[in-house]
Design a protein around this motif. Structure first.
Motif, PDB file in Angstrom:
ATOM      1  N   GLU A 180      36.892  40.552  25.757  1.00 57.33           N
ATOM      2  CA  GLU A 180      38.147  40.637  25.007  1.00 57.33           C
ATOM      3  C   GLU A 180      39.210  41.369  25.823  1.00 57.33           C
ATOM      4  OE1 GLU A 180      39.603  43.285  21.217  1.00 57.33           O
ATOM      5  OE2 GLU A 180      37.679  42.232  21.005  1.00 57.33           O
ATOM      6  N   LEU A 181      38.809  42.452  26.494  1.00 50.29           N
ATOM      7  CA  LEU A 181      39.750  43.203  27.323  1.00 50.29           C
ATOM      8  C   LEU A 181      40.256  42.357  28.481  1.00 50.29           C
ATOM      9  CD1 LEU A 181      38.009  46.722  27.510  1.00 50.29           C
ATOM     10  CD2 LEU A 181      39.730  45.917  25.878  1.00 50.29           C
ATOM     11  N   PHE A 182      39.346  41.650  29.135  1.00 51.12           N
ATOM     12  CA  PHE A 182      39.739  40.821  30.284  1.00 51.12           C
ATOM     13  C   PHE A 182      40.712  39.735  29.851  1.00 51.12           C
ATOM     14  CE2 PHE A 182      39.440  37.392  33.338  1.00 51.12           C
ATOM     15  CZ  PHE A 182      39.454  38.054  34.560  1.00 51.12           C
ATOM     16  N   VAL A 183      40.391  39.064  28.757  1.00 49.72           N
ATOM     17  CA  VAL A 183      41.252  37.981  28.268  1.00 49.72           C
ATOM     18  C   VAL A 183      42.614  38.533  27.853  1.00 49.72           C
ATOM     19  CG1 VAL A 183      41.529  36.264  26.431  1.00 49.72           C
ATOM     20  CG2 VAL A 183      39.337  36.479  27.615  1.00 49.72           C
ATOM     21  N   ASP A 184      42.621  39.743  27.308  1.00 50.79           N
ATOM     22  CA  ASP A 184      43.888  40.368  26.921  1.00 50.79           C
ATOM     23  C   ASP A 184      44.772  40.582  28.147  1.00 50.79           C
ATOM     24  OD1 ASP A 184      45.762  41.532  25.220  1.00 50.79           O
ATOM     25  OD2 ASP A 184      44.888  43.534  25.425  1.00 50.79           O
ATOM     26  N   PHE A 185      44.168  40.947  29.276  1.00 47.98           N
ATOM     27  CA  PHE A 185      44.939  41.173  30.498  1.00 47.98           C
ATOM     28  C   PHE A 185      45.347  39.872  31.176  1.00 47.98           C
ATOM     29  CE2 PHE A 185      44.947  41.859  35.185  1.00 47.98           C
ATOM     30  CZ  PHE A 185      46.105  42.615  35.269  1.00 47.98           C
ATOM     31  N   MET A 186      44.424  38.922  31.241  1.00 52.81           N
ATOM     32  CA  MET A 186      44.675  37.694  32.001  1.00 52.81           C
ATOM     33  C   MET A 186      45.197  36.535  31.147  1.00 52.81           C
ATOM     34  SD  MET A 186      44.242  38.090  35.229  1.00 52.81           S
ATOM     35  CE  MET A 186      44.027  36.421  35.882  1.00 52.81           C
ATOM     36  N   GLY A 187      44.992  36.612  29.838  1.00 56.28           N
ATOM     37  CA  GLY A 187      45.419  35.522  28.965  1.00 56.28           C
ATOM     38  C   GLY A 187      44.443  34.378  28.888  1.00 56.28           C
ATOM     39  N   ARG A 188      43.277  34.539  29.515  1.00 57.95           N
ATOM     40  CA  ARG A 188      42.240  33.483  29.529  1.00 57.95           C
ATOM     41  C   ARG A 188      40.941  34.076  30.035  1.00 57.95           C
ATOM     42  NH1 ARG A 188      41.421  33.198  34.626  1.00 57.95           N
ATOM     43  NH2 ARG A 188      43.093  33.253  36.177  1.00 57.95           N
ATOM     44  N   PRO A 189      39.801  33.367  29.881  1.00 60.24           N
ATOM     45  CA  PRO A 189      38.526  33.848  30.441  1.00 60.24           C
ATOM     46  C   PRO A 189      38.544  33.804  31.970  1.00 60.24           C
ATOM     47  CG  PRO A 189      38.165  32.207  28.716  1.00 60.24           C
ATOM     48  CD  PRO A 189      39.623  32.168  29.048  1.00 60.24           C
ATOM     49  N   PRO A 190      37.612  34.513  32.625  1.00 59.18           N
ATOM     50  CA  PRO A 190      37.585  34.549  34.095  1.00 59.18           C
ATOM     51  C   PRO A 190      37.264  33.202  34.722  1.00 59.18           C
ATOM     52  CG  PRO A 190      35.671  35.692  33.159  1.00 59.18           C
ATOM     53  CD  PRO A 190      36.580  35.381  32.026  1.00 59.18           C
ATOM     54  N   ASP A 191      37.800  32.997  35.928  1.00 59.70           N
ATOM     55  CA  ASP A 191      37.620  31.756  36.676  1.00 59.70           C
ATOM     56  C   ASP A 191      36.885  32.070  37.984  1.00 59.70           C
ATOM     57  OD1 ASP A 191      37.785  29.386  38.031  1.00 59.70           O
ATOM     58  OD2 ASP A 191      39.979  29.311  38.121  1.00 59.70           O
ATOM     59  N   GLN A 192      35.681  31.488  38.154  1.00 57.07           N
ATOM     60  CA  GLN A 192      34.850  31.759  39.326  1.00 57.07           C
ATOM     61  C   GLN A 192      35.465  31.243  40.619  1.00 57.07           C
ATOM     62  OE1 GLN A 192      30.516  30.226  40.437  1.00 57.07           O
ATOM     63  NE2 GLN A 192      30.413  31.560  38.657  1.00 57.07           N
ATOM     64  N   GLN A 193      36.377  30.289  40.502  1.00 57.93           N
ATOM     65  CA  GLN A 193      36.975  29.700  41.698  1.00 57.93           C
ATOM     66  C   GLN A 193      37.692  30.742  42.551  1.00 57.93           C
ATOM     67  OE1 GLN A 193      35.207  26.749  41.422  1.00 57.93           O
ATOM     68  NE2 GLN A 193      37.010  25.828  42.366  1.00 57.93           N
ATOM     69  N   ALA A 194      38.279  31.741  41.899  1.00 57.28           N
ATOM     70  CA  ALA A 194      39.054  32.738  42.642  1.00 57.28           C
ATOM     71  C   ALA A 194      38.183  33.469  43.658  1.00 57.28           C
ATOM     72  CB  ALA A 194      39.691  33.732  41.678  1.00 57.28           C
ATOM     73  N   LEU A 195      36.944  33.793  43.276  1.00 57.48           N
ATOM     74  CA  LEU A 195      36.035  34.488  44.190  1.00 57.48           C
ATOM     75  C   LEU A 195      35.696  33.619  45.389  1.00 57.48           C
ATOM     76  CD1 LEU A 195      34.056  36.727  45.022  1.00 57.48           C
ATOM     77  CD2 LEU A 195      32.354  35.662  43.531  1.00 57.48           C
ATOM     78  N   LEU A 196      35.340  32.375  45.147  1.00 53.90           N
ATOM     79  CA  LEU A 196      34.940  31.493  46.237  1.00 53.90           C
ATOM     80  C   LEU A 196      36.119  31.192  47.161  1.00 53.90           C
ATOM     81  CD1 LEU A 196      32.667  29.114  44.146  1.00 53.90           C
ATOM     82  CD2 LEU A 196      31.918  30.860  45.763  1.00 53.90           C
ATOM     83  N   THR A 197      37.306  31.095  46.582  1.00 51.65           N
ATOM     84  CA  THR A 197      38.501  30.874  47.401  1.00 51.65           C
ATOM     85  C   THR A 197      38.761  32.080  48.290  1.00 51.65           C
ATOM     86  OG1 THR A 197      39.473  29.422  45.720  1.00 51.65           O
ATOM     87  CG2 THR A 197      40.977  30.412  47.338  1.00 51.65           C
ATOM     88  N   ARG A 198      38.691  33.290  47.708  1.00 50.26           N
ATOM     89  CA  ARG A 198      38.931  34.507  48.481  1.00 50.26           C
ATOM     90  C   ARG A 198      37.927  34.646  49.616  1.00 50.26           C
ATOM     91  NH1 ARG A 198      38.691  40.168  45.354  1.00 50.26           N
ATOM     92  NH2 ARG A 198      36.456  39.775  45.481  1.00 50.26           N
ATOM     93  N   ALA A 199      36.694  34.224  49.387  1.00 53.12           N
ATOM     94  CA  ALA A 199      35.651  34.329  50.408  1.00 53.12           C
ATOM     95  C   ALA A 199      35.681  33.179  51.403  1.00 53.12           C
ATOM     96  CB  ALA A 199      34.280  34.394  49.736  1.00 53.12           C
ATOM     97  N   GLY A 200      36.616  32.243  51.226  1.00 52.86           N
ATOM     98  CA  GLY A 200      36.708  31.103  52.136  1.00 52.86           C
ATOM     99  C   GLY A 200      35.550  30.140  52.003  1.00 52.86           C
ATOM    100  N   LEU A 201      34.951  30.090  50.824  1.00 42.78           N
ATOM    101  CA  LEU A 201      33.766  29.257  50.617  1.00 42.78           C
ATOM    102  C   LEU A 201      34.066  27.999  49.808  1.00 42.78           C
ATOM    103  CD1 LEU A 201      31.198  32.126  49.993  1.00 42.78           C
ATOM    104  CD2 LEU A 201      31.397  30.697  52.038  1.00 42.78           C
ATOM    105  N   LEU A 202      35.325  27.683  49.645  1.00 39.96           N
ATOM    106  CA  LEU A 202      35.707  26.431  48.980  1.00 39.96           C
ATOM    107  C   LEU A 202      36.442  25.536  49.962  1.00 39.96           C
ATOM    108  CD1 LEU A 202      36.933  27.327  45.392  1.00 39.96           C
ATOM    109  CD2 LEU A 202      34.866  26.113  46.065  1.00 39.96           C
TER     110      LEU A 202
END
Length: 684
Positions: A662-684
């Motif tokens: 609930e706290l995360f969604v309140d900050f981001m406006g949506r549930p977390p997206d795993q793509q961001a991690l893989l993009t940051r790590a250069g694995l996509l």
């Protein structure tokens, strides 16, 4: 009674906290807590209220919590035989006391009666959360068990506390017991000058060598071990250090192997007593992952997404070594992987992490970090003059933190360098939880500790970039504590689900990679120049070098942890390491000889009755959260006061006052997206 451990002054008088005070102080605090709980259990059923049950129970253990926090902290930073003995006398008693609280039938009866009162049903916000969390705590810890099972659970908890403490002591003692003295300077070829000088100074302090005939002393803490593994051209030197590190916890008199087996058995028994199939489901029931199966699916899903890149990176390193030495392609020895990876990175990106060290003086890093958090979160951090506030060691510093309106929100200690009396690694902890109470707000008190590269010959302590990330990481945890605005102390600050607690810490690491933020603190310690553009570009280019291997390394630890706690019965006999190697076969870097697994020195999961046990996946889980959340800073400005204020209001200040999703969604406006991690790590 007068006892310095019992004093609740915000400024702790560390010089008076000696080992002989531990037992009487803790016994007094235990009796005080017992007496306050007895008052609750003697309430007439018709007289129970939220205030005289739930809130009274919260207050009952405050003195004990703060007293024991000081004892526990000193065992990690100022270990001594007398302190260790006193701690080990009281540890089972303290553990048993906390284990007894949810097993107290009369207390549980009053708690349940109070929870059914109409006034309690009307509670909202953090007070509603507190009621629900308390009821869940009691049930999860055995409140509904029959008397015989309660007695067994209490005994089991006490034994777990003792065994995990012994495990921790064995790791510390084995680490301190090993040293390597080098007198042939030729064996130091490739080592950075700072590592050589640090080793020479270490030898002199221990009585080895002289100014005329120097010797070099190497030990197992990372500031000594890591430069050898990455840069020493003498493969036999790397092998000696690697073998010593992997033998921690497996040799008498510091052998942890049977302790591991017994700890696993007790955790499994505890889970079964509480109606769960294994310790993972027991532990994760109220975390974001919810159960062991979902945690395992998360880890295996990430494993599958990086496996091809992982295999490619392993082959590339083997090919690089083969090409450099003109030898047949073959697996590397485990003491070769770091060395050849560093060589490959240097060749591919013309980048050597040692090039950055002159730009990262510890004092400069701290000053810059405090400036970043001033801009983003609106706080001012001020170091207090030496001697104004007592500390536990001369190297320790004390800071005061104020918010935008000048309110003192908290203070903290820092203790950054290795000592033989101090455990390894880096950590944040807290000593006093302040927060709101009856219209006022008391400051919080916390600390950050590490084992960073120390200064040599009076020169500044110069850090690696990874050490800089660690400093930012621990400060993120500290901010979570200092910003806490939850009235209920047990719901405040870092007292959140373990797969959420790393979000505030890991998000801070992102500022270590941005040009704008680096320019605030990455300055050459002699010239004051910022990192040259070409070197910064090489740093960024090399950021995701072997990122699949780095990712798989973390997944290996998480998979090992889950293997042990999902199927403890599989490890009840036989060689645990060999069994784990089969489970981890597709996770491990192929080496010759194969590297042993690390369960015998894995303090994250075995140095505490629970700790990160069945929860090491939390680091990767929270990386998904932090990579995603930082994308908002990237979009709106990495120094955005607006986003920073929202992060404080919606995450850092809220503790466990609401469900973490609930706290995360309140900050981001949506549930977390795993793509961001893989993009940051250069694995996509």
């Amino acid at each position: 009674m007068h006892n310095p451990f019992l004093e609740r002054s915000f400024h702790i008088r560390w010089s008076e906290l000696s080992a002989e005070h531990v037992v009487p102080a803790v016994e007094f605090a235990l009796a005080d807590a017992e007496q306050k709980i007895d008052v609750i259990t003697q309430l007439a059923p018709g007289n129970v209220t939220y205030q005289n049950t739930f809130l009274a129970l919260e207050k009952a253990t405050e003195l004990l919590n703060e007293t024991w926090a000081k004892v526990s902290h000193l065992t990690t930073v100022a270990d001594s035989a007398a302190l260790r003995d006193a701690n080990n006398v009281m540890l089972p008693k303290v553990s048993a006391f906390y284990a007894r609280i949810p097993l107290n039938a009369e207390l549980w009866l009053r708690i349940k009666q109070a929870s059914g009162q109409p006034a309690v049903a009307q509670l909202a916000g953090e007070h509603r959360r507190f009621v629900n969390e308390t009821l869940a705590d009691f049930r999860q810890q055995g409140a509904d068990l029959p008397a015989d099972k309660k007695a067994r659970l209490e005994a089991l908890q006490g034994e777990l506390a003792q065994l995990t403490q012994k495990y921790s002591e064995n790791v510390l003692d084995a680490t301190n017991a090993w040293e390597l003295i080098i007198t042939d300077e030729h064996r130091l070829a490739g080592l950075p000058l700072h590592a050589r000088e640090s080793a020479r100074q270490s030898a002199l302090k221990k009585g080895f060598g002289s100014e005329a005939a120097p010797a070099w002393r190497f030990t197992l803490p990372m500031p000594s071990q890591e430069p050898v593994m990455l840069y020493a051209e003498d493969a036999s030197l790397r092998q000696q250090v690697w073998q010593a590190a992997t033998q921690v916890g497996v040799q008498a008199p510091h052998d942890n192997r049977e302790l591991v087996r017994r700890i696993l058995a007790l955790r499994q028994e505890k889970a079964e007593l509480l109606g769960q199939p294994h310790f993972a489901d027991l532990t994760l029931a109220r975390r974001m992952a919810k159960n062991g199966a979902q945690a395992l699916a998360f880890i295996e899903g990430l494993h599958d997404r990086v496996q091809l890149a992982f295999a490619r990176e392993c082959r590339e390193l083997e090919a690089f070594k083969s090409e450099q030495l003109k030898t047949p392609l073959s697996p590397l020895a485990p003491w070769e992987t770091g060395f050849w990876a560093e060589r490959l990175r240097r060749t591919r990106y013309d980048f050597n992490e040692e090039q950055l060290r002159p730009y990262f003086s510890l004092s400069g890093v701290l000053t810059g970090m405090f400036e970043i958090t001033r801009r983003v979160f609106g706080i001012t951090v001020t170091e207090q003059p030496a001697g104004k506030v007592e500390v536990w060691h001369p190297e320790v510093k004390f800071y005061e933190v104020r918010d935008r309106v000048g309110r003192h929100i908290g203070s903290f200690y820092t203790d950054w360098h290795p000592r033989e009396t101090k455990r390894g690694g880096a950590w944040m902890n807290y000593l006093v939880t302040g927060g709101k109470h009856h219209g006022t707000r008391a400051p919080h008190l916390g600390l950050m500790c590490g084992n960073m590269t120390p200064s040599v010959d009076g020169k500044p302590a110069l850090l690696t970039h990874r050490e800089v990330e660690t400093v930012f990481h621990e400060f993120g945890h500290l901010l979570h504590h200092l910003f806490g605005e939850v009235e209920i102390k047990s719901l405040n600050g870092v007292n959140v689900a373990w797969d959420f607690v790393e979000l505030p810490s890991q998000i801070m690491e992102n500022w270590c990679w941005e040009r704008e933020s680096l320019d605030l603190f990455a300055r050459h310690h002699e010239t004051g120049e910022r990192i040259p553009d070409a070197l910064f570009e090489r740093l960024v280019a090399a950021k995701n070098f072997r990122s699949a291997v780095a990712t798989m390394r973390q997944l290996t630890f998480a998979r090992l942890d889950l293997a042990l706690h999902l199927r403890a019965q599989d490890f009840a006999d036989g060689d645990i390491s060999e069994k784990l190697k089969k489970v981890l076969s597709s996770y491990l870097v192929p080496t010759d000889p194969p590297a042993p697994t690390m369960e015998n020195r894995f303090t994250h999961i075995f140095a505490d009755p629970t700790g990160y046990a069945a929860g090491y996946y939390s680091y990767k889980w929270a990386e998904v959260l932090d990579a995603d959340a930082f994308m908002r800073f990237k979009r709106e400005g990495i120094f955005s006061e607006k986003v920073g204020t929202e992060f404080v209001e919606k995450i850092l200040s809220r503790g466990n006052s609401a469900d973490p999703m609930e706290l995360f969604v309140d900050f981001m406006g949506r549930p977390p997206d795993q793509q961001a991690l893989l993009t940051r790590a250069g694995l996509l």
